[in-house]
Design an enzyme around this catalytic site. Structure first.
Site, mmCIF file in Angstrom:
data_model
loop_
_atom_site.group_PDB
_atom_site.id
_atom_site.type_symbol
_atom_site.label_atom_id
_atom_site.label_comp_id
_atom_site.label_asym_id
_atom_site.label_seq_id
_atom_site.Cartn_x
_atom_site.Cartn_y
_atom_site.Cartn_z
ATOM 1 N N TRP A 260 0.963 -0.842 -0.065
ATOM 2 C CA TRP A 260 0.302 0.000 -0.140
ATOM 3 C C TRP A 260 1.556 1.228 -0.254
ATOM 4 O O TRP A 260 -0.087 2.917 0.224
ATOM 5 C CB TRP A 260 -0.573 -0.512 1.148
ATOM 6 C CG TRP A 260 -1.633 -1.087 1.246
ATOM 7 C CD1 TRP A 260 -3.023 -1.779 0.951
ATOM 8 C CD2 TRP A 260 -1.491 -2.665 2.301
ATOM 9 N NE1 TRP A 260 -3.527 -2.354 0.817
ATOM 10 C CE2 TRP A 260 -2.151 -3.429 1.743
ATOM 11 C CE3 TRP A 260 -0.700 -2.703 2.708
ATOM 12 C CZ2 TRP A 260 -2.085 -4.698 2.326
ATOM 13 C CZ3 TRP A 260 -0.247 -4.486 3.563
ATOM 14 C CH2 TRP A 260 -1.142 -5.272 2.551
ATOM 15 N N ASP A 261 2.442 0.787 -0.053
ATOM 16 C CA ASP A 261 2.742 1.782 -0.499
ATOM 17 C C ASP A 261 2.711 3.180 1.052
ATOM 18 O O ASP A 261 2.699 4.155 1.395
ATOM 19 C CB ASP A 261 2.891 3.272 -1.432
ATOM 20 C CG ASP A 261 3.750 4.570 -1.392
ATOM 21 O OD1 ASP A 261 4.650 4.403 -1.219
ATOM 22 O OD2 ASP A 261 3.655 5.179 -2.178
ATOM 23 N N MET A 262 3.308 2.484 2.139
ATOM 24 C CA MET A 262 3.377 2.433 3.484
ATOM 25 C C MET A 262 4.158 2.648 3.762
ATOM 26 O O MET A 262 5.152 2.810 5.845
ATOM 27 C CB MET A 262 2.411 1.703 4.436
ATOM 28 C CG MET A 262 0.889 2.337 4.413
ATOM 29 S SD MET A 262 -0.037 3.503 4.395
ATOM 30 C CE MET A 262 -1.558 3.060 3.584
ATOM 31 N N LYS B 264 1.838 6.473 7.656
ATOM 32 C CA LYS B 264 0.573 6.981 6.774
ATOM 33 C C LYS B 264 -0.550 6.162 7.204
ATOM 34 O O LYS B 264 -1.705 6.383 6.610
ATOM 35 C CB LYS B 264 0.991 6.340 5.736
ATOM 36 C CG LYS B 264 2.495 6.977 4.861
ATOM 37 C CD LYS B 264 2.515 7.113 3.286
ATOM 38 C CE LYS B 264 4.029 6.987 2.360
ATOM 39 N NZ LYS B 264 3.751 6.741 1.761
#
Length: 797
Positions: free
Chosen positions: A478-480, A506
């Site tokens: 999730w691009d965290m 995030k």
């Protein structure tokens, strides 16, 4: 006008209104049928029938139109109260249009042609009651504040003190003021009692304005330094400017004349930014008995600046001339041993960490281009001559001795693009880690990348060896990545003071760990999350969630928003079309809702902490995003990649590309209801939120520039002062604001000439005045007004 003409005119008005109702009713009916088919709300179908019937009756000039519409408005009001209660901004799309049309239908020139001759106009009376009820609900909602928390700290000290490295009180010597990244200033000249008197002291324009050949995301995210009697500012094109802190007069300027690395222009780059520079002074370590023997150098005071064309440059802090004893005549080529990359695809957007003997730097890698991107290696260079002392490559973590000439670091290993925090007494560096590319596909990730991505890793300063690591997102899809600089603070607990590292994320968790060993001080719970990745990938069955968090509730269909019932209905349909089971819903071919989105609850702005009062000042954001995986065969036929959030992200070498976009309505407004941005404070002794208030207006982002305090996202960080003030400038509207840290009340704001998606700072000038300074340069991707301003504020002389 003749009597017949007057009658004809009066009859025309209901007809025209009836045609409008027919169009609206048809739209609601068609959309309502689709929404019910997607297991959504029945309201729009029922309302569509009622609006359609009202239109038919109006065209036929039947007084029953009033009674039918009264039922529509009355039913809509009850439905709205059932869904969202007395929440003004939630009631607006549900009732405002219907209320206004009800008022119009009660006007004599529309009502009388329908009721003339009627002895008992029940429809009129019924519609009047429905209009009054809807109006009373709107009035009552003005006195409610959903999502806000009111409270007070009620103390000036918790009996604790700052453990951060010593620094002159009036200086701001690192990006986060100190190497602890706390953004806490001991200055007290500006107080809650006099901050309202702040006025412009001076302004300066850098001259570095985004041009036609620059990438869309050209940003001025810079937090200047005030040290050595000067202010040091950097610009998107990596220029460094030294200013007089009292007047803003330019003292010297260094332009590295960055290269486009073989491209025709910078336009194809993902972005261009400079968050700041770093400072090193040999004299600061002169009293250290453990210090190495003094090194003879022409640059005893140095400014280190990373450039967009992959260099690390050392400048004489007094003159701006390159320190020729560092690297190759003042510069190190950071592309060494990295391998190939597209122009702009690898460089350091954030300033390096600086210790007694070392300058340590990571790098940004452009998201979602391919599975063969540059390494995320962290490198430590000698602060004086620039030779490589150690390198930590998360793809080869045990071998930190300098790489041999001709060899390459592990391709595509997790990177660290943000800012490192340093505790020199403990001998540790704290790295906020990213992940292995691509972001939404992890089927081929290595065990090393799985271990070190999306968390904080502590390295030994001297050797680069791992001392501990703690992961915040397992198998991140999730691009965290951890965007904010970790904040170091000694926290008061039931067991006494504990040295802590606080990392905002995030996903909304704030992880509080013992910085000596990485063990949680605030409990972290492994929590079950949605499962079911695409073929060839997998998901972690649980994710670590901190008990100190600003994670939002799971979105529901009734949380969808719009200005009218129509765009709200479309957002509901969009919501129902995607896969969504809450936070960490896996990416899918169908399309998944990502909430919190990769813009984050907290991004690179991080948080600020007051070690004396034992509070954290935070600015959480709540914006949902959409992601949809695209099979490799379909990637080339999709919309071409324009940026990291536009078009199909190619993920070359992976079985899927991905389309990423904000969850917006057809009108370009967020599909989830406001508020989208807050300011808040946390009591670090109890881990409870003290207060939380909506922050910022839609003045500079709405089609009509109305300063409605809806709570807007902010990109950038905060700082706090010993006098009990907090400052923030990163909101989508062009303001710098000051807040009372005791209760969160906004005490002052200044209108800025451009967006200020950055972190402001404060310092004392040579004249003894305390200044608050912010860079207002705008942000290309967020669409805020761009500029080149440095703005300083102070109390009247």
């Amino acid at each position: 006008m003749s009597t017949d003409s007057a009658k004809s005119g009066r009859r025309l008005l209901p007809t025209l209104l009836g045609l409008l109702f027919l169009l609206m009713g048809l739209a609601l009916l068609v959309g309502g049928i689709k929404l019910v088919a997607a297991h959504g709300s029945l309201y729009y179908l029922v309302a569509g029938v009622g609006i359609l019937l009202t239109g038919v009756l109006l065209v036929a000039h039947k007084r029953a139109a009033l009674a039918v519409y009264a039922l529509v408005l009355f039913g809509s009001t009850l439905w709205a109260l059932w869904e969202v209660g007395l929440d003004w901004w939630q009631l607006v799309p549900r009732l405002a249009l219907w209320f206004a049309l009800g008022v119009v239908m009660l006007l004599p020139w529309l009502r009388l042609p329908l009721t003339r001759g009627a002895r008992y106009p029940l429809g009129t009376n019924g519609l009047g009651v429905a209009v009054v009820l809807a109006g009373l609900c709107a009035l009552a909602s003005q006195f409610t504040h959903p999502g806000e928390i009111k409270g007070e700290l009620g103390r000036d000290t918790a009996g604790t003190a700052s453990a951060a490295p010593a620094m002159a009180e009036g200086d701001w010597g690192s990006y986060g003021r100190t190497a602890f990244g706390d953004r806490y200033s001991p200055l007290t000249q500006i107080t809650p009692g006099n901050v309202a008197k702040l006025e412009p002291a001076w302004s300066f324009r850098t001259g570095d304005i985004p041009g036609a050949g620059d990438p869309g995301e050209t940003t001025a995210e810079n937090t200047p330094l005030k040290v050595n009697g000067l202010l040091y500012v950097c610009t998107p094109h990596s220029q460094v400017i030294a200013l007089d802190p009292d007047t803003g007069k330019e003292i010297w300027r260094f332009d590295p004349k960055i290269s486009s690395q073989g491209a025709d222009s910078f336009k194809g780059w993902a972005h261009m930014t400079c968050r700041g520079v770093s400072y090193h002074d040999d004299a600061a370590y002169a009293a250290d008995t453990q210090a190495s023997p003094a090194v003879a150098t022409a640059c005893p005071k140095r400014i280190f600046v990373p450039t967009a064309d992959t260099r690390l440059i050392a400048l004489n802090a007094d003159t701006g001339k390159m320190c020729e004893d560092f690297g190759n005549k003042g510069a190190i080529d950071l592309s060494a041993n990295i391998g190939t990359f597209a122009p702009g695809g690898y460089y350091s957007t954030s300033p390096p960490a600086v210790t007694k003997d070392l300058v340590i730097i990571g790098g940004h890698v452009t998201d979602n281009v391919s599975v063969d991107e540059p390494s995320g290696v962290i490198r430590a260079f000698d602060v004086h001559d620039g030779h490589l002392v150690w390198n930590w490559d998360s793809g080869n973590p045990e071998h930190t001795t300098p790489i041999a000439p001709g060899e390459h670091y592990t391709r595509n290993s997790p990177n660290m693009w943000s800012l490192i925090s340093v505790d020199e007494k403990l001998g540790l560096l704290y790295l906020p880690m990213g992940n292995q590319m691509p972001d939404q596909w992890g089927g081929d990730r290595t065990p090393e990348s799985e271990r070190y991505s999306a968390g904080v890793t502590a390295l030994d300063i001297a050797s680069g060896q791992v001392r501990w690591t703690f992961q915040f997102t397992h198998h991140d899809l999730w691009d965290m990545d951890v965007g904010g600089q970790p904040s170091l603070i000694d926290i008061k607990t039931a067991d006494g003071l504990k040295p802590a590292v606080m990392a905002s994320t995030k996903q909304g968790s704030i992880y509080v760990l013992d910085r000596t060993n990485g063990q949680p001080i605030v409990p972290v719970n492994e929590t079950p999350v949605p499962q079911g990745a695409v073929e060839g990938d997998h998901t972690s069955p649980t994710q670590p969630m901190s008990e100190l968090n600003f994670m939002p509730p799971t979105l529901r269909e009734q949380d969808m928003w719009g200005v009218t019932p129509f765009d709200q209905m479309l957002c509901r349909m969009d919501f129902r079309s995607m896969r969504y089971e809450g936070i960490y819903t896996p990416p899918s071919l169908q399309g998944s809702l990502v909430y919190p989105g990769n813009f984050g609850v907290f991004d690179w702005g991080g948080i600020s902490v007051d070690p004396v009062r034992q509070i954290a000042f935070v600015n959480p954001d709540y914006m949902a995003f959409k992601s949809r995986l695209v099979p490799r065969a379909d990637v080339e036929s999709g919309p071409a990649r324009k940026s990291e959030t536009e078009g199909v992200q190619p993920n070359k070498g992976a079985p899927y590309g991905v389309v990423l976009e904000a969850f917006l309505s057809k009108a370009g407004l967020p599909c989830q209801a406001p508020a989208w941005g807050y300011v808040a404070a946390v009591d670090l002794t109890t881990h409870k939120t003290l207060w939380k208030h909506k922050n910022g207006t839609v003045r500079d982002s709405a089609p009509v520039p109305m300063p409605l305090t809806m709570g807007v996202p902010s990109l950038g960080g905060t700082f706090v002062t010993a006098s009990g003030l907090g400052f923030l400038s990163g909101t989508l509207d062009q303001y710098l604001r000051a807040y009372d840290m005791n209760n969160g009340k906004q005490l002052w704001e200044a209108r800025l000439p451009a967006g200020a998606q950055t972190t402001p700072m404060t310092y004392t000038g040579k004249d003894g005045r305390q200044y608050v300074l912010v860079v207002a340069g705008g942000h290309g991707s967020l669409g805020t007004k761009q500029g080149d301003y440095v703005m300083a504020y102070a109390l009247p002389k």
